[in-house]
Design a protein around this motif. Structure first.
Motif, PDB file in Angstrom:
ATOM      1  N   ILE A  48       0.834  -1.206   0.000  1.00  0.00           N
ATOM      2  CA  ILE A  48       0.000   0.000   0.000  1.00  0.00           C
ATOM      3  C   ILE A  48       0.866   1.252   0.000  1.00  0.00           C
ATOM      4  N   LYS A  49       0.391   2.249  -0.727  1.00  0.00           N
ATOM      5  CA  LYS A  49       1.078   3.536  -0.738  1.00  0.00           C
ATOM      6  C   LYS A  49       0.033   4.640  -0.760  1.00  0.00           C
ATOM      7  N   LEU A  50       0.242   5.660   0.087  1.00  0.00           N
ATOM      8  CA  LEU A  50      -0.690   6.792   0.116  1.00  0.00           C
ATOM      9  C   LEU A  50      -0.533   7.610  -1.156  1.00  0.00           C
ATOM     10  N   SER A  51      -1.610   7.732  -1.910  1.00  0.00           N
ATOM     11  CA  SER A  51      -1.579   8.477  -3.167  1.00  0.00           C
ATOM     12  C   SER A  51      -1.981   9.941  -2.963  1.00  0.00           C
ATOM     13  N   ALA A  52      -3.006  10.183  -2.148  1.00  0.00           N
ATOM     14  CA  ALA A  52      -3.468  11.556  -1.886  1.00  0.00           C
ATOM     15  C   ALA A  52      -4.271  11.586  -0.598  1.00  0.00           C
ATOM     16  N   PHE A  53      -4.287  12.756   0.037  1.00  0.00           N
ATOM     17  CA  PHE A  53      -5.044  12.939   1.278  1.00  0.00           C
ATOM     18  C   PHE A  53      -5.722  14.301   1.257  1.00  0.00           C
ATOM     19  N   PHE A  54      -7.031  14.314   1.563  1.00  0.00           N
ATOM     20  CA  PHE A  54      -7.799  15.558   1.579  1.00  0.00           C
ATOM     21  C   PHE A  54      -8.355  15.776   2.990  1.00  0.00           C
ATOM     22  N   PRO A  55      -7.706  16.643   3.784  1.00  0.00           N
ATOM     23  CA  PRO A  55      -8.203  16.868   5.164  1.00  0.00           C
ATOM     24  C   PRO A  55      -9.441  17.755   5.162  1.00  0.00           C
ATOM     25  N   PHE A  56     -10.380  17.463   6.065  1.00  0.00           N
ATOM     26  CA  PHE A  56     -11.580  18.294   6.201  1.00  0.00           C
ATOM     27  C   PHE A  56     -11.191  19.626   6.840  1.00  0.00           C
ATOM     28  N   LYS A  57     -11.801  20.704   6.333  1.00  0.00           N
ATOM     29  CA  LYS A  57     -11.420  22.045   6.794  1.00  0.00           C
ATOM     30  C   LYS A  57     -12.017  22.384   8.160  1.00  0.00           C
ATOM     31  N   SER A  58     -13.197  21.828   8.450  1.00  0.00           N
ATOM     32  CA  SER A  58     -13.869  22.135   9.726  1.00  0.00           C
ATOM     33  C   SER A  58     -14.700  20.943  10.175  1.00  0.00           C
ATOM     34  N   ALA A  59     -15.152  21.007  11.413  1.00  0.00           N
ATOM     35  CA  ALA A  59     -15.999  19.936  11.963  1.00  0.00           C
ATOM     36  C   ALA A  59     -17.324  19.863  11.213  1.00  0.00           C
ATOM     37  N   GLN A  60     -17.844  21.042  10.798  1.00  0.00           N
ATOM     38  CA  GLN A  60     -19.097  21.082  10.045  1.00  0.00           C
ATOM     39  C   GLN A  60     -18.938  20.417   8.682  1.00  0.00           C
ATOM     40  N   GLY A  61     -17.794  20.680   8.035  1.00  0.00           N
ATOM     41  CA  GLY A  61     -17.510  20.056   6.748  1.00  0.00           C
ATOM     42  C   GLY A  61     -17.391  18.547   6.861  1.00  0.00           C
ATOM     43  N   ALA A  62     -16.728  18.091   7.950  1.00  0.00           N
ATOM     44  CA  ALA A  62     -16.576  16.652   8.192  1.00  0.00           C
ATOM     45  C   ALA A  62     -17.938  15.990   8.383  1.00  0.00           C
ATOM     46  N   LEU A  63     -18.847  16.682   9.120  1.00  0.00           N
ATOM     47  CA  LEU A  63     -20.180  16.136   9.378  1.00  0.00           C
ATOM     48  C   LEU A  63     -20.999  16.043   8.080  1.00  0.00           C
ATOM     49  N   GLU A  64     -20.915  17.089   7.264  1.00  0.00           N
ATOM     50  CA  GLU A  64     -21.640  17.080   5.981  1.00  0.00           C
ATOM     51  C   GLU A  64     -21.160  15.934   5.090  1.00  0.00           C
ATOM     52  N   ASN A  65     -19.827  15.731   5.043  1.00  0.00           N
ATOM     53  CA  ASN A  65     -19.264  14.673   4.200  1.00  0.00           C
ATOM     54  C   ASN A  65     -19.649  13.291   4.699  1.00  0.00           C
ATOM     55  N   ILE A  66     -19.605  13.090   6.022  1.00  0.00           N
ATOM     56  CA  ILE A  66     -19.907  11.758   6.573  1.00  0.00           C
ATOM     57  C   ILE A  66     -21.399  11.450   6.444  1.00  0.00           C
ATOM     58  N   ASN A  67     -22.251  12.492   6.515  1.00  0.00           N
ATOM     59  CA  ASN A  67     -23.685  12.292   6.289  1.00  0.00           C
ATOM     60  C   ASN A  67     -23.954  11.853   4.854  1.00  0.00           C
ATOM     61  N   ALA A  68     -23.230  12.495   3.920  1.00  0.00           N
ATOM     62  CA  ALA A  68     -23.379  12.136   2.506  1.00  0.00           C
ATOM     63  C   ALA A  68     -22.917  10.699   2.258  1.00  0.00           C
ATOM     64  N   VAL A  69     -21.798  10.304   2.875  1.00  0.00           N
ATOM     65  CA  VAL A  69     -21.265   8.941   2.715  1.00  0.00           C
ATOM     66  C   VAL A  69     -22.246   7.916   3.286  1.00  0.00           C
ATOM     67  N   SER A  70     -22.820   8.213   4.458  1.00  0.00           N
ATOM     68  CA  SER A  70     -23.745   7.272   5.101  1.00  0.00           C
ATOM     69  C   SER A  70     -25.028   7.090   4.290  1.00  0.00           C
ATOM     70  N   GLU A  71     -25.410   8.125   3.524  1.00  0.00           N
ATOM     71  CA  GLU A  71     -26.627   8.045   2.706  1.00  0.00           C
ATOM     72  C   GLU A  71     -26.344   7.578   1.284  1.00  0.00           C
ATOM     73  N   GLY A  72     -25.055   7.303   0.996  1.00  0.00           N
ATOM     74  CA  GLY A  72     -24.691   6.832  -0.347  1.00  0.00           C
ATOM     75  C   GLY A  72     -24.743   7.918  -1.398  1.00  0.00           C
ATOM     76  N   VAL A  73     -24.442   9.166  -0.985  1.00  0.00           N
ATOM     77  CA  VAL A  73     -24.461  10.318  -1.896  1.00  0.00           C
ATOM     78  C   VAL A  73     -23.033  10.815  -2.083  1.00  0.00           C
ATOM     79  N   VAL A  74     -22.690  11.205  -3.308  1.00  0.00           N
ATOM     80  CA  VAL A  74     -21.340  11.713  -3.593  1.00  0.00           C
ATOM     81  C   VAL A  74     -21.309  13.207  -3.280  1.00  0.00           C
ATOM     82  N   HIS A  75     -20.520  13.586  -2.259  1.00  0.00           N
ATOM     83  CA  HIS A  75     -20.373  14.988  -1.869  1.00  0.00           C
ATOM     84  C   HIS A  75     -19.468  15.699  -2.873  1.00  0.00           C
ATOM     85  N   ALA A  76     -19.634  17.016  -2.981  1.00  0.00           N
ATOM     86  CA  ALA A  76     -18.828  17.811  -3.924  1.00  0.00           C
ATOM     87  C   ALA A  76     -17.334  17.686  -3.614  1.00  0.00           C
ATOM     88  N   ASP A  77     -16.983  17.648  -2.314  1.00  0.00           N
ATOM     89  CA  ASP A  77     -15.561  17.517  -1.907  1.00  0.00           C
ATOM     90  C   ASP A  77     -14.983  16.185  -2.375  1.00  0.00           C
TER      91      ASP A  77
END
Length: 491
Positions: A48-77
């Motif tokens: 395994i090799k790390l190809s890229a990493f995108f850190p979340f900018k804020s706690a609100q952004g992290a919550l929006e992204n994880i909600n989208a992932v849990s619902e099976g929706v592709v977030h813009a980020d």
């Protein structure tokens, strides 16, 4: 030379990570080796090799992204991250491994990618989850743990706060408590009957109702102290003058043993608890009735509050009940009997929880299966109206109930019932009429308030005018008096 055959997406509380899985041969052939190398970081980093990493900018952004992932929706980020970092071009499409099949399907549709889930992807993600803080530079185990904890709390809080089944949960808990109270009150009442029966055994045959018996045990106490003066109080509880007189006569010639004051105090105390529990149960039933009127008025109007609440409780929520077909609603609560019948190749059950409805009890034995099927159909319609309508109303439930009554009459007399389309048209017309009447009432109230406000304003203006006139008159009189005083002074 290493050839990248697969990229794996990993969603973490800190951000999105894209890992390149590199191996000379087909990765699927090396599944046992991957399993062994997962626990060892040195061996795992060779695969395994790390190809890229995108850190979340804020706690609100992290919550929006994880909600989208849990619902099976592709977030813009996530879309931007994958478009930027996944290799494009070449003969073969880039293959992306994801843990969630629902998210994989959304990514395949959105980005036209070749998606792989399960198998080796699951093993790789297991290793990444174990060594994530070591694979990403600048991320410590403590920071990763804090990010997970913070996001976990935010996600759970949001799920509880925006739960669509909040009102349903109140109904589920209420009906569960109601059933438990029925069992407990029955058990406690039998204990009071047995305990007080040593002292006054004749009372058991005279008073059959459990709640009334407990009230009588509390009121009478020592049967030897029962006099004619207490006859009115006994009659008030039993609601029957004949029973009251029978209790008085029985107390004078009772076969029961004598009881000590301390035992009597304990019996009376326990009877008071049972009576209070019975009163609480009545209050809880009223609460359930009002709650069902708000959440599922049509279902309550059709089949009753208690049976409707049991159906919602068994399904898990009103939304789940609305999704069920009528055939499932019909045997809801009779799952054991159904699977037993399927296993033994016997007759499947005709009804489950809806058996407690009055309609099935009133139907003839040969028509019970037919009416249960018809009733389940109407329950499904009512639950869907309740679930997806914006304004709660019981108009449709009343009309559906009339239909079931007509169907019962059809089985008995042969009178043809109305068609469903005609009944629904009547219900829609009645609902429109109700809304218009409601609007008219609101309009009248607004006009009444305006008139009251105008009359109040006019009254205030009159008061102000009167006040100004009085001030002017007082000023004039003071001027006159002052002028007269100066004149008299001159003289």
């Amino acid at each position: 030379m290493f050839v990248v055959l697969l990229h794996v997406l990993f969603e973490h509380a800190a951000g999105y990570a894209l890992f390149a899985v590199k191996e000379v041969e087909d990765i699927g052939m090396l599944l046992p080796q991957v399993e062994q190398s997962v626990l060892n970081l040195g061996k795992f980093t060779s695969v395994i090799k790390l190809s890229a990493f995108f850190p979340f900018k804020s706690a609100q952004g992290a919550l929006e992204n994880i909600n989208a992932v849990s619902e099976g929706v592709v977030h813009a980020d996530l879309k931007l991250f994958l478009e930027t970092n996944l290799p494009s071009g070449g003969k073969k499409k880039a293959m992306l491994g994801v843990s969630d099949a629902k998210l994989g399907a959304a990514l395949q549709e959105e980005l036209n990618l070749s998606i792989q889930t399960g198998g080796v992807v699951a093993e790789v993600i297991r290793g990444v989850r174990l060594h994530f803080h070591s694979l990403v530079k600048g991320l410590t185990a403590q920071a990763a743990s804090k990010a997970q904890l913070g996001l976990g709390h935010s996600y759970s809080r949001a799920k509880v706060k925006f739960n669509v089944n909040r009102a349903d949960n109140m109904i589920i808990q209420s009906i569960a408590l109601l059933d438990q109270l029925d069992k407990d009150i029955n058990t406690f009442s039998m204990r009071v009957r047995e305990w007080y029966g040593y002292h006054f055994p004749e009372l058991i045959k005279i008073v059959n109702d459990n709640s009334t018996y407990c009230k009588m045990a509390k009121l009478i106490g020592n049967r030897k102290e029962l006099t004619e003066e207490m006859l009115e109080a006994i009659e008030e509880i039993t609601m029957d003058s004949g029973k009251a007189q029978a209790i008085l006569d029985a107390s004078r010639s009772s076969m029961g043993m004598d009881i000590s004051p301390i035992d009597l105090i304990n019996i009376e105390s326990f009877s008071s608890r049972v009576v209070s529990l019975t009163e609480y149960r009545q209050g809880l039933q009223e609460y359930l009735r009002s709650k069902m009127g708000q959440v599922a008025p049509n279902l309550a109007a059709l089949i009753g509050e208690v049976v409707g609440a049991r159906l919602i409780s068994h399904a898990g929520s009103l939304t789940n009940l609305a999704k069920y077909p009528a055939s499932t609603v019909q045997i809801l609560g009779a799952e054991k009997a159904l699977f037993r019948a399927l296993k033994t190749r016997g007759n499947t059950p005709k009804y489950g929880l809806i058996f407690h409805s009055t309609f099935i009890g009133r139907a003839a034995a040969k028509n019970k299966g037919r009416i249960s099927r018809y009733l389940a159909n109407k329950c499904t319609i009512a639950s869907r109206i309740d679930c997806f309508s914006e304004v709660p109303t019981s108009v449709f439930g009343d009309k559906l109930r009339d239909q079931v009554e007509e169907r019962l009459a059809f089985y008995e007399t042969g009178d043809a019932p109305r068609k469903n389309l005609d009944v629904m048209k009547e219900a829609v017309a009645a609902e429109i009429k109700r809304k218009l009447e409601k609007k008219e009432k609101k309009k009248k109230k607004r006009e009444k308030r305006k008139l009251e406000a105008l009359s109040t304003a006019e009254g205030d203006d009159e008061e102000e005018a009167n006040g100004e006139a009085e001030v002017q008159m007082s000023n004039t009189s003071s001027v006159v008096f002052s002028t007269g005083g100066s004149t008299w002074g001159g003289l």
